[in-house]
Scaffold this motif. Structure first.
Motif, PDB file in Angstrom:
ATOM      1  N   LYS A 165       0.858  -1.176   0.000  1.00 16.02           N
ATOM      2  CA  LYS A 165       0.000   0.000   0.000  1.00 16.02           C
ATOM      3  C   LYS A 165       0.896   1.229   0.000  1.00 16.02           C
ATOM      4  O   LYS A 165       1.868   1.301   0.754  1.00 16.02           O
ATOM      5  CB  LYS A 165      -0.930   0.009   1.218  1.00 16.02           C
ATOM      6  CG  LYS A 165      -1.987  -1.075   1.176  1.00 16.02           C
ATOM      7  CD  LYS A 165      -2.924  -1.007   2.382  1.00 16.02           C
ATOM      8  CE  LYS A 165      -3.977  -2.105   2.320  1.00 16.02           C
ATOM      9  NZ  LYS A 165      -4.873  -2.070   3.508  1.00 16.02           N
ATOM     10  N   LEU A 166       0.558   2.207  -0.858  1.00 15.75           N
ATOM     11  CA  LEU A 166       1.381   3.394  -1.017  1.00 15.75           C
ATOM     12  C   LEU A 166       0.579   4.639  -0.648  1.00 15.75           C
ATOM     13  O   LEU A 166      -0.614   4.732  -0.952  1.00 15.75           O
ATOM     14  CB  LEU A 166       1.879   3.538  -2.457  1.00 15.75           C
ATOM     15  CG  LEU A 166       3.134   2.757  -2.869  1.00 15.75           C
ATOM     16  CD1 LEU A 166       2.901   1.252  -2.757  1.00 15.75           C
ATOM     17  CD2 LEU A 166       3.531   3.126  -4.293  1.00 15.75           C
ATOM     18  N   ILE A 167       1.239   5.587   0.017  1.00 17.53           N
ATOM     19  CA  ILE A 167       0.652   6.904   0.238  1.00 17.53           C
ATOM     20  C   ILE A 167       1.678   7.951  -0.168  1.00 17.53           C
ATOM     21  O   ILE A 167       2.880   7.683  -0.223  1.00 17.53           O
ATOM     22  CB  ILE A 167       0.222   7.136   1.701  1.00 17.53           C
ATOM     23  CG1 ILE A 167       1.428   7.114   2.638  1.00 17.53           C
ATOM     24  CG2 ILE A 167      -0.823   6.126   2.131  1.00 17.53           C
ATOM     25  CD1 ILE A 167       1.091   7.538   4.061  1.00 17.53           C
ATOM     26  N   ALA A 168       1.188   9.165  -0.438  1.00 18.97           N
ATOM     27  CA  ALA A 168       2.076  10.267  -0.808  1.00 18.97           C
ATOM     28  C   ALA A 168       1.627  11.535  -0.098  1.00 18.97           C
ATOM     29  O   ALA A 168       0.440  11.719   0.189  1.00 18.97           O
ATOM     30  CB  ALA A 168       2.079  10.475  -2.319  1.00 18.97           C
ATOM     31  N   THR A 169       2.581  12.412   0.185  1.00 14.53           N
ATOM     32  CA  THR A 169       2.300  13.691   0.817  1.00 14.53           C
ATOM     33  C   THR A 169       3.389  14.682   0.456  1.00 14.53           C
ATOM     34  O   THR A 169       4.551  14.304   0.259  1.00 14.53           O
ATOM     35  CB  THR A 169       2.206  13.567   2.339  1.00 14.53           C
ATOM     36  OG1 THR A 169       2.065  14.873   2.911  1.00 14.53           O
ATOM     37  CG2 THR A 169       3.449  12.909   2.928  1.00 14.53           C
ATOM     38  N   ASP A 170       3.025  15.956   0.357  1.00 12.43           N
ATOM     39  CA  ASP A 170       4.037  16.981   0.102  1.00 12.43           C
ATOM     40  C   ASP A 170       4.600  17.540   1.408  1.00 12.43           C
ATOM     41  O   ASP A 170       5.448  18.433   1.390  1.00 12.43           O
ATOM     42  CB  ASP A 170       3.483  18.105  -0.770  1.00 12.43           C
ATOM     43  CG  ASP A 170       2.205  18.714  -0.223  1.00 12.43           C
ATOM     44  OD1 ASP A 170       1.540  18.076   0.607  1.00 12.43           O
ATOM     45  OD2 ASP A 170       1.854  19.836  -0.650  1.00 12.43           O
ATOM     46  N   TYR A 171       4.141  17.014   2.550  1.00 13.63           N
ATOM     47  CA  TYR A 171       4.695  17.371   3.858  1.00 13.63           C
ATOM     48  C   TYR A 171       5.088  16.089   4.606  1.00 13.63           C
ATOM     49  O   TYR A 171       4.532  15.762   5.656  1.00 13.63           O
ATOM     50  CB  TYR A 171       3.670  18.136   4.700  1.00 13.63           C
ATOM     51  CG  TYR A 171       3.262  19.480   4.156  1.00 13.63           C
ATOM     52  CD1 TYR A 171       4.128  20.571   4.218  1.00 13.63           C
ATOM     53  CD2 TYR A 171       2.002  19.673   3.601  1.00 13.63           C
ATOM     54  CE1 TYR A 171       3.752  21.811   3.740  1.00 13.63           C
ATOM     55  CE2 TYR A 171       1.619  20.911   3.115  1.00 13.63           C
ATOM     56  CZ  TYR A 171       2.495  21.976   3.187  1.00 13.63           C
ATOM     57  OH  TYR A 171       2.122  23.203   2.708  1.00 13.63           O
TER      58      TYR A 171
END
Length: 251
Positions: free
Chosen positions: A82-88
């Motif tokens: 499972k992948l997540i992304a964030t700019d912070y």
């Protein structure tokens, strides 16, 4: 004797090759190179040279696996993730945590946006493109006074916002429903004229989750000289501003 030595050497080489082949099969990996990144539905990526790593990878059971840059392909062992992304990344995932336990709290100072993609499943051989859309889960409550007559009896404006959501649960994109008070004090030399302040809060969704606001005016001794509760409740929308104008020096 020479023939025996050759046979032993040949058997050893065969065993070594066979062992390597088995290991290769056991630890086979594939390169992840078909990720597409968006921020609130618009194309997004890091500028070249920035060391921030916005991609977090978790095992299928939620166990933390690794953290990667979005600028370069990376390899993963065969399996489901499972992948997540964030700019912070440093603010949203400050330390390795099981995805099932990862909760981003409402910032106590209401000064930090919460930007996170959904937790997206991805399995080897990673041939299908995957879009990680980073969504702003917070909005801004902007308070502003409209007074034209000053009240010099106070020097500090203390604002308390009652919110109904105290955290964001990343694994399933739900919110922790819990009453929470967000408080901030701001000095004023104008007696309340031109006071303005922004509070970054979780989006409210349903009307039952709308926020309430109480204003307290304090003198130099930090004693409350007047209190004002703003009428009604206020909805917060993700990535938007809710403006609330009011008179602080009138009953």
């Amino acid at each position: 004797m020479k023939m025996i030595k050759n046979m032993i050497l040949g058997a050893g080489i065969f065993f070594l090759l066979n062992s390597c082949s088995s290991d290769d099969l056991k630890y086979e990996s594939h390169t992840v190179k078909k990720l597409d990144f968006q921020l609130n539905g618009e194309p997004w990526n890091l500028n070249v040279g920035i060391s921030t790593r916005p991609v977090f990878v978790y095992k299928e059971n939620g166990g933390y696996f690794a953290n990667y840059s979005s600028l370069y392909p990376f390899s993963l062992d065969d399996g489901k993730y499972k992948l997540i992304a964030t700019d912070y990344p440093e603010q949203m995932v400050p330390s390795p945590t099981n995805l099932n336990e990862l909760i981003v709290p409402q910032p106590a100072l209401a000064n930090q946006p919460v930007n996170l993609s959904d937790a997206m499943p991805y399995a080897s051989p990673f041939e299908e493109p995957l879009t990680l859309n980073i969504v702003t889960r917070t909005g801004i409550l902007r308070l502003k006074t409209l007074d034209i007559v000053a009240d010099k009896s106070y020097t500090t404006i203390k604002t308390t916002v009652l919110v109904k959501r105290s955290g964001y649960k990343v694994v399933d994109g739900t919110y922790i429903k819990e009453d929470m008070f967000v408080t901030r004090s701001k000095a004023t030399t104008s007696g309340g004229i031109n006071y303005t302040d922004d509070f970054v809060l979780f989006q409210t969704g349903e009307e039952a989750n709308n926020v309430r606001v109480k204003i307290e005016c304090l003198n130099q001794n930090m004693e409350v000289v007047k209190t004002k509760e703003l009428q009604g409740t206020f909805a917060i929308e993700g990535s938007k501003v809710t403006s609330v104008d009011f008179l602080i020096n009138e009953p």
